[in-house]
Design an enzyme around this catalytic site. Sequence first.
Site, PDB file in Angstrom:
ATOM      1  N   LYS A   1       0.807  -1.224   0.000  1.00 59.33           N
ATOM      2  CA  LYS A   1       0.000   0.000   0.000  1.00 59.33           C
ATOM      3  C   LYS A   1       0.842   1.277   0.000  1.00 59.33           C
ATOM      4  CE  LYS A   1      -4.489  -1.425   1.586  1.00 59.33           C
ATOM      5  NZ  LYS A   1      -4.324  -2.860   1.959  1.00 59.33           N
TER       6      LYS A   1
ATOM      7  N   GLU B   1      -9.757   7.289   3.971  1.00 62.44           N
ATOM      8  CA  GLU B   1     -10.658   6.413   4.713  1.00 62.44           C
ATOM      9  C   GLU B   1      -9.907   5.110   4.934  1.00 62.44           C
ATOM     10  OE1 GLU B   1     -10.765   6.540   1.387  1.00 62.44           O
ATOM     11  OE2 GLU B   1     -10.330   4.407   1.134  1.00 62.44           O
TER      12      GLU B   1
ATOM     13  N   SER C   1       1.466  -9.826  -1.111  1.00 63.28           N
ATOM     14  CA  SER C   1       1.163  -8.399  -0.926  1.00 63.28           C
ATOM     15  C   SER C   1       1.529  -7.843   0.445  1.00 63.28           C
ATOM     16  CB  SER C   1      -0.313  -8.151  -1.210  1.00 63.28           C
ATOM     17  OG  SER C   1      -1.133  -8.988  -0.412  1.00 63.28           O
TER      18      SER C   1
HETATM   19  C1  LIG Z   1      -5.166  -3.867   1.623  1.00 61.09           C
HETATM   20  C2  LIG Z   1      -4.491  -5.116   1.299  1.00 61.09           C
HETATM   21  C3  LIG Z   1      -4.883  -5.927   0.216  1.00 61.09           C
HETATM   22  C4  LIG Z   1      -6.091  -5.653  -0.617  1.00 61.09           C
HETATM   23  O1  LIG Z   1      -6.055  -4.454  -1.353  1.00 61.09           O
HETATM   24  P1  LIG Z   1      -5.820  -4.467  -2.937  1.00 61.09           P
HETATM   25  O2  LIG Z   1      -6.110  -3.057  -3.318  1.00 61.09           O
HETATM   26  O3  LIG Z   1      -6.770  -5.440  -3.527  1.00 61.09           O
HETATM   27  O4  LIG Z   1      -4.415  -4.854  -3.179  1.00 61.09           O
HETATM   28  C5  LIG Z   1      -4.145  -7.063  -0.064  1.00 61.09           C
HETATM   29  N1  LIG Z   1      -3.076  -7.424   0.678  1.00 61.09           N
HETATM   30  C6  LIG Z   1      -2.671  -6.667   1.741  1.00 61.09           C
HETATM   31  C7  LIG Z   1      -1.501  -7.141   2.516  1.00 61.09           C
HETATM   32  C8  LIG Z   1      -3.358  -5.503   2.084  1.00 61.09           C
HETATM   33  O5  LIG Z   1      -2.951  -4.785   3.140  1.00 61.09           O
END
Ligand SMILES: *Cc1c(COP(=O)(O)O)cnc(C)c1O
Length: 399
Positions: free
Chosen positions: A96, A118, A384
């Site tokens: 993020k 938000e 992610s």
């Molecule tokens: C917020 C988040 C997501 C989901 O958000 P996307 O916009 O779909 O990427 C996925 N993995 C992690 C670790 C997150 O913090």
Amino acid sequence: MEAVAEKKLYHVDARGYYGSFGGAFIPEMLYPNVEELRENYLQIIAEPDFQKEFNDLLKNYVGRPTPLYRAGRLSEKYKTNIFLKREDLCHTGAHKVNNTIGQILLAKRLGKKRVVAETGAGQHGVATATVCALMDIECIVYMGELDIERQAPNVARMKMLGAEVRPATCGSRTLKDATNEAMRHWINNPVDTHYIIGSVVGPHPYPDMVARFQSIISEEIRWQLKEQTGSETPDYVVACVGGGSNAAGAFFHFLEDEDVKLVAVEAAGKGLESGHSAATTALGKPGVLHGSRTILMQTEDGQVVEPFSISAGLDYPGIGPQHAYLFDSGRGIFMSATDEEAVQAAFELTRMEGIIPALESSHALALLGRLGASLNDTVVVNLSGRGDKDMSTYMKYID
Ligand SMILES: *Cc1c(COP(=O)(O)O)cnc(C)c1O
């Protein structure tokens, strides 16, 4: 980040659409704010001075490039070649921050004095509060009152970073109510405030802007794969989808390589038929959500259905408009994993590779046995985020 040639298939068109999805469905009061962004974002991002500062922060502050790690034991188990893109090693623990860095630099160049955002679980709120501290910009994060109770550690982080956390006390007191409050704030402070959206959702130009900031993920994957395998393109790229920003970033530089299979994994929650799910493409229909035409889970008469997932980051009733188009056109392969499958995949990665993944990322890992990848294939999974924030959930599965 490289400039992307205009008019490519699967990217946004000049009107802000991906096929029939996208656009900017906003109240008239918001029009000047969104228009200011739309008119300026491409030019500002392309400026050498912006590029230099963005790339410098990604390298020296976020810790990029993140490694592309060949998971040997996992590869052996699934009889294919599995690489993990380690976004979990980014500063603040997930992808993020790539986006919030980009947007704070943009906000500065637009002369903004304050940022609103938000947040649901607080991950985007923390990433936003982080860059605001870094740039000495006032930060207000709207968060549902119920989420404030549920996510105490992230609320504490935001406050320690100097952000003001304002509770949204209307409705279900969760993410959508926080979004409404943040929008209202932006409408009332159009001149000095920038609204940082945390995924590839919202009115044009947000989905395209956020995808560009996250596209560093696939830009790095290409040269890292080349270095390690001799080829820039894998056979599969797999990523989880909440709103879709980590997937959009992981797919971005492969969209035109039609033989690269782009696999988007949604949260099936307790199961597709259970009534407790967030698998948007499996259960949803086209409609307008948060300012763009996309696919969302809705009732017969168009009311948004409350989503459910064990992972807060995937607990969203829609997907970004580009993903809606990738689904509709068949370019993207949309699958889903349940809560149970995700938890199991998290433990598997932890025990086999010594990496504790975020619950969101675990949904992508849960697909490894179902891809149909063969011995010579290359599979890239976008990891992610890291699992520290999910320990209280994981603990319930440890005896
Ligand atoms: C917020 C988040 C997501 C989901 O958000 P996307 O916009 O779909 O990427 C996925 N993995 C992690 C670790 C997150 O913090």
